[in-house]
Design a protein around this motif. Structure first.
Motif, PDB file in Angstrom:
ATOM      1  N   ASP A 258       0.807  -1.224   0.000  1.00 41.08           N
ATOM      2  CA  ASP A 258       0.000   0.000   0.000  1.00 41.08           C
ATOM      3  C   ASP A 258       0.840   1.275   0.000  1.00 41.08           C
ATOM      4  OD1 ASP A 258      -2.401  -1.546   0.186  1.00 41.08           O
ATOM      5  OD2 ASP A 258      -1.965  -1.832   2.316  1.00 41.08           O
ATOM      6  N   GLY A 259       2.145   1.135  -0.216  1.00 43.64           N
ATOM      7  CA  GLY A 259       3.013   2.309  -0.224  1.00 43.64           C
ATOM      8  C   GLY A 259       4.142   2.167   0.781  1.00 43.64           C
ATOM      9  N   LEU A 260       4.748   3.292   1.125  1.00 45.62           N
ATOM     10  CA  LEU A 260       5.912   3.297   2.000  1.00 45.62           C
ATOM     11  C   LEU A 260       5.529   3.742   3.407  1.00 45.62           C
ATOM     12  CD1 LEU A 260       8.372   5.085  -0.480  1.00 45.62           C
ATOM     13  CD2 LEU A 260       8.192   2.619  -0.048  1.00 45.62           C
ATOM     14  N   ASN A 261       6.016   3.009   4.392  1.00 45.79           N
ATOM     15  CA  ASN A 261       5.809   3.389   5.794  1.00 45.79           C
ATOM     16  C   ASN A 261       7.057   4.088   6.314  1.00 45.79           C
ATOM     17  OD1 ASN A 261       3.342   2.158   5.678  1.00 45.79           O
ATOM     18  ND2 ASN A 261       3.886   0.426   6.986  1.00 45.79           N
ATOM     19  N   LEU A 262       6.860   5.163   7.040  1.00 45.41           N
ATOM     20  CA  LEU A 262       7.974   5.891   7.653  1.00 45.41           C
ATOM     21  C   LEU A 262       7.952   5.652   9.159  1.00 45.41           C
ATOM     22  CD1 LEU A 262      10.337   7.906   7.474  1.00 45.41           C
ATOM     23  CD2 LEU A 262       8.658   9.754   7.754  1.00 45.41           C
ATOM     24  N   ILE A 263       9.085   5.161   9.666  1.00 50.50           N
ATOM     25  CA  ILE A 263       9.215   4.834  11.089  1.00 50.50           C
ATOM     26  C   ILE A 263      10.391   5.622  11.644  1.00 50.50           C
ATOM     27  CG2 ILE A 263       9.639   2.976  12.745  1.00 50.50           C
ATOM     28  CD1 ILE A 263       8.675   1.174  10.169  1.00 50.50           C
ATOM     29  N   ARG A 264      10.178   6.340  12.703  1.00 57.03           N
ATOM     30  CA  ARG A 264      11.261   7.110  13.325  1.00 57.03           C
ATOM     31  C   ARG A 264      11.760   6.365  14.568  1.00 57.03           C
ATOM     32  NH1 ARG A 264      11.608  12.099  11.003  1.00 57.03           N
ATOM     33  NH2 ARG A 264       9.772  12.810   9.834  1.00 57.03           N
ATOM     34  N   ASP A 265      13.099   6.237  14.641  1.00 53.81           N
ATOM     35  CA  ASP A 265      13.739   5.577  15.786  1.00 53.81           C
ATOM     36  C   ASP A 265      13.140   4.193  16.028  1.00 53.81           C
ATOM     37  OD1 ASP A 265      15.451   7.786  16.380  1.00 53.81           O
ATOM     38  OD2 ASP A 265      13.729   8.804  17.260  1.00 53.81           O
ATOM     39  N   GLY A 266      13.030   3.429  14.986  1.00 55.80           N
ATOM     40  CA  GLY A 266      12.468   2.095  15.119  1.00 55.80           C
ATOM     41  C   GLY A 266      12.994   1.137  14.070  1.00 55.80           C
ATOM     42  N   ARG A 267      12.365  -0.035  14.022  1.00 54.74           N
ATOM     43  CA  ARG A 267      12.750  -1.090  13.105  1.00 54.74           C
ATOM     44  C   ARG A 267      11.732  -1.199  11.973  1.00 54.74           C
ATOM     45  NH1 ARG A 267      13.693  -6.439  16.433  1.00 54.74           N
ATOM     46  NH2 ARG A 267      11.425  -6.399  16.210  1.00 54.74           N
ATOM     47  N   ALA A 268      12.064  -2.035  10.999  1.00 56.70           N
ATOM     48  CA  ALA A 268      11.216  -2.148   9.811  1.00 56.70           C
ATOM     49  C   ALA A 268       9.832  -2.685  10.129  1.00 56.70           C
ATOM     50  CB  ALA A 268      11.897  -3.022   8.770  1.00 56.70           C
ATOM     51  N   ASP A 269       9.707  -3.469  11.209  1.00 60.06           N
ATOM     52  CA  ASP A 269       8.409  -4.053  11.536  1.00 60.06           C
ATOM     53  C   ASP A 269       7.658  -3.292  12.621  1.00 60.06           C
ATOM     54  OD1 ASP A 269      10.119  -4.712  13.580  1.00 60.06           O
ATOM     55  OD2 ASP A 269       9.503  -6.812  13.725  1.00 60.06           O
ATOM     56  N   ASP A 270       8.172  -2.141  13.036  1.00 65.85           N
ATOM     57  CA  ASP A 270       7.483  -1.342  14.049  1.00 65.85           C
ATOM     58  C   ASP A 270       6.285  -0.598  13.446  1.00 65.85           C
ATOM     59  OD1 ASP A 270       9.117  -2.103  16.122  1.00 65.85           O
ATOM     60  OD2 ASP A 270      10.438  -0.361  15.974  1.00 65.85           O
ATOM     61  N   ALA A 271       5.408  -0.167  14.307  1.00 67.82           N
ATOM     62  CA  ALA A 271       4.262   0.626  13.859  1.00 67.82           C
ATOM     63  C   ALA A 271       4.755   1.933  13.246  1.00 67.82           C
ATOM     64  CB  ALA A 271       3.325   0.908  15.032  1.00 67.82           C
ATOM     65  N   PRO A 272       4.263   2.298  12.062  1.00 74.46           N
ATOM     66  CA  PRO A 272       4.774   3.486  11.382  1.00 74.46           C
ATOM     67  C   PRO A 272       4.243   4.782  11.977  1.00 74.46           C
ATOM     68  CG  PRO A 272       3.022   2.506  10.087  1.00 74.46           C
ATOM     69  CD  PRO A 272       3.258   1.569  11.246  1.00 74.46           C
ATOM     70  N   ASP A 273       5.063   5.829  11.871  1.00 69.87           N
ATOM     71  CA  ASP A 273       4.589   7.171  12.191  1.00 69.87           C
ATOM     72  C   ASP A 273       3.627   7.657  11.111  1.00 69.87           C
ATOM     73  OD1 ASP A 273       6.477   8.486  14.545  1.00 69.87           O
ATOM     74  OD2 ASP A 273       7.434   6.858  13.463  1.00 69.87           O
ATOM     75  N   ARG A 274       3.956   7.270   9.861  1.00 72.24           N
ATOM     76  CA  ARG A 274       3.069   7.570   8.740  1.00 72.24           C
ATOM     77  C   ARG A 274       3.096   6.377   7.794  1.00 72.24           C
ATOM     78  NH1 ARG A 274       4.156  13.283   6.020  1.00 72.24           N
ATOM     79  NH2 ARG A 274       2.392  12.519   4.785  1.00 72.24           N
ATOM     80  N   ALA A 275       1.959   6.053   7.218  1.00 72.84           N
ATOM     81  CA  ALA A 275       1.857   4.861   6.367  1.00 72.84           C
ATOM     82  C   ALA A 275       1.365   5.237   4.977  1.00 72.84           C
ATOM     83  CB  ALA A 275       0.917   3.839   7.007  1.00 72.84           C
ATOM     84  N   GLY A 276       1.633   4.358   4.000  1.00 69.45           N
ATOM     85  CA  GLY A 276       1.127   4.529   2.645  1.00 69.45           C
ATOM     86  C   GLY A 276       1.642   5.753   1.925  1.00 69.45           C
ATOM     87  N   MET A 277       2.913   6.103   2.162  1.00 64.93           N
ATOM     88  CA  MET A 277       3.467   7.326   1.586  1.00 64.93           C
ATOM     89  C   MET A 277       4.072   7.070   0.204  1.00 64.93           C
ATOM     90  SD  MET A 277       5.359   8.763   5.027  1.00 64.93           S
ATOM     91  CE  MET A 277       5.755  10.385   4.345  1.00 64.93           C
ATOM     92  N   THR A 278       4.242   8.128  -0.553  1.00 69.49           N
ATOM     93  CA  THR A 278       4.947   8.079  -1.834  1.00 69.49           C
ATOM     94  C   THR A 278       6.404   8.493  -1.597  1.00 69.49           C
ATOM     95  OG1 THR A 278       4.506  10.392  -2.369  1.00 69.49           O
ATOM     96  CG2 THR A 278       2.837   8.760  -3.026  1.00 69.49           C
TER      97      THR A 278
END
Length: 375
Positions: free
Chosen positions: A347-367
């Motif tokens: 569904d797009g790119l997830n942005l995670i701050r100070d976390g790992r690839a499987d952590d809950a994203p700060d923002r989801a579905g980004m371009t």
């Protein structure tokens, strides 16, 4: 959301892994080093039997990509003739050893690496999990504390050898004569103590108490890996750990190669590296602060072309920030937290701050454009 498939093991040469671009064959260089002839031979084999691309992993191993069922037997025979294979698959699986690249000829580290290999290869060696590993970090100062390992051979502030269980800030005092036997004893303790844990740090987090003789304080790592010249040769970086066969062959002409877990190689005795394409020599290059897995289409589980995206994002990365671009939530290239992590999803790119690839994203579905603005 697509759930990534977790294989539960790392590929080897004798136990390769199927990926989106063919079979991945991982070479574990003995003692963390390749002779010039071995490095040149690997380049020749990868060109003939793979797709010409080699990865340097976060454990200092080389992965030949794009191998087929038809070319695999000839590749394995070539590796065998160069002395790059273990006796069998079980020993290969256990021999996860990272060695500091800064060892001196004739020093203790040079002797410890083959001694540990011999101990791990013994018939009575503990049957440790496939991702369980060792770090021989026995220089004056530790340099491998950010690398993945479960049992660490280090020095305390006074220069004495200590044995450290990953996840502990203390170690056990040992000697050059006892350290290998003690490392095997600690591995057996892990196997006898664990329940479902596959890594030492997880076992300690779950409350396991180390033996009482682990009380010597560890040194804290201050070393920051960077390209440049060292007394032992030239350290060169590789964007995303990617190594075209031409680059490997060119480096092999300069000297023997010592592996690192930093997506860098130490070229022994080199003072100049003329005309070697595909390496990073500028310690300020932002690509050194970007980690990216193979991604689509070379990885069957990748949800995006990670490395082109990572190159673009590197141009917008703030000074001092580290970025991990992962093709899926597994985060194979970097399982630890990062300042910024971009995880590809259907569904797009997830942005995670100070976390790992499987952590809950700060923002989801980004371009990609939205990610750039968010950086």
């Amino acid at each position: 959301m697509t759930v990534p498939q977790i294989k539960g093991y790392c590929p080897g040469a004798l136990r390769p892994m199927q990926s989106g671009d063919g079979i991945v064959v991982r070479i574990r260089p003995f003692n963390g080093r390749l002779r010039r002839a071995q490095a040149d031979g690997i380049a020749t084999l990868a060109a003939a039997h793979g797709n010409g691309m080699i990865d340097l992993s976060s454990r200092g191993n080389l992965q030949i990509r794009g191998v087929t069922e038809a070319t695999y037997p000839a590749l394995i025979e070539g590796l065998r003739r160069m002395g790059l294979l273990d006796p069998d698959e079980a020993i290969e699986s256990r021999r996860n050893i990272i060695v500091t690249p800064f060892w001196q000829t004739g020093g203790e580290t040079e002797a410890l690496a083959p001694a540990l290999t011999e101990a791990i290869s013994a018939a009575d060696a503990p049957a440790i999990p496939g991702k369980f590993g060792f770090a021989i970090d026995t220089g004056r100062q530790p340099v491998l504390q950010t690398a993945s390992a479960d049992i660490r051979l280090e020095r305390d502030a006074g220069g004495g050898l200590i044995l450290v269980a990953d996840g502990s800030d203390k170690g056990k005092a040992v000697s050059i004569e006892t350290i290998i036997d003690e490392a095997m004893a600690l591995a057996r303790w892990f196997m006898e103590t664990r329940t479902d844990q596959n890594r030492m740090a997880a076992l300690l987090r779950d409350g396991a108490a180390l033996p009482a003789d682990h009380f010597i304080p560890r040194q804290k790592q201050t070393h920051v890996p960077a390209p440049g010249y060292t007394p032992l040769g030239a350290m060169v970086g590789l964007a995303f750990g990617q190594l075209p066969v031409k680059t490997l062959a060119s480096l092999a002409k300069q000297g023997g190669l010592r592996m690192t877990p930093w997506r860098m190689l130490l070229v022994e005795s080199a003072r100049e590296l003329p005309g070697v394409d595909g390496i990073i020599t500028d310690p300020n290059d932002p690509l050194l602060r970007v980690i990216a897995c193979t991604g689509a289409p070379r990885c069957a589980q990748g949800q995006a072309k990670t490395r082109p995206l990572a190159r673009t994002l590197a141009l917008h990365l703030k000074d001092g920030a580290f970025l991990h671009v992962s093709g899926c939530a597994k985060g194979c290239a970097h399982p630890k937290p990062t300042h910024l992590t971009v995880t590809a999803t259907p569904d797009g790119l997830n942005l995670i701050r100070d976390g790992r690839a499987d952590d809950a994203p700060d923002r989801a579905g980004m371009t990609p454009e939205e990610i750039i603005k968010a950086l």
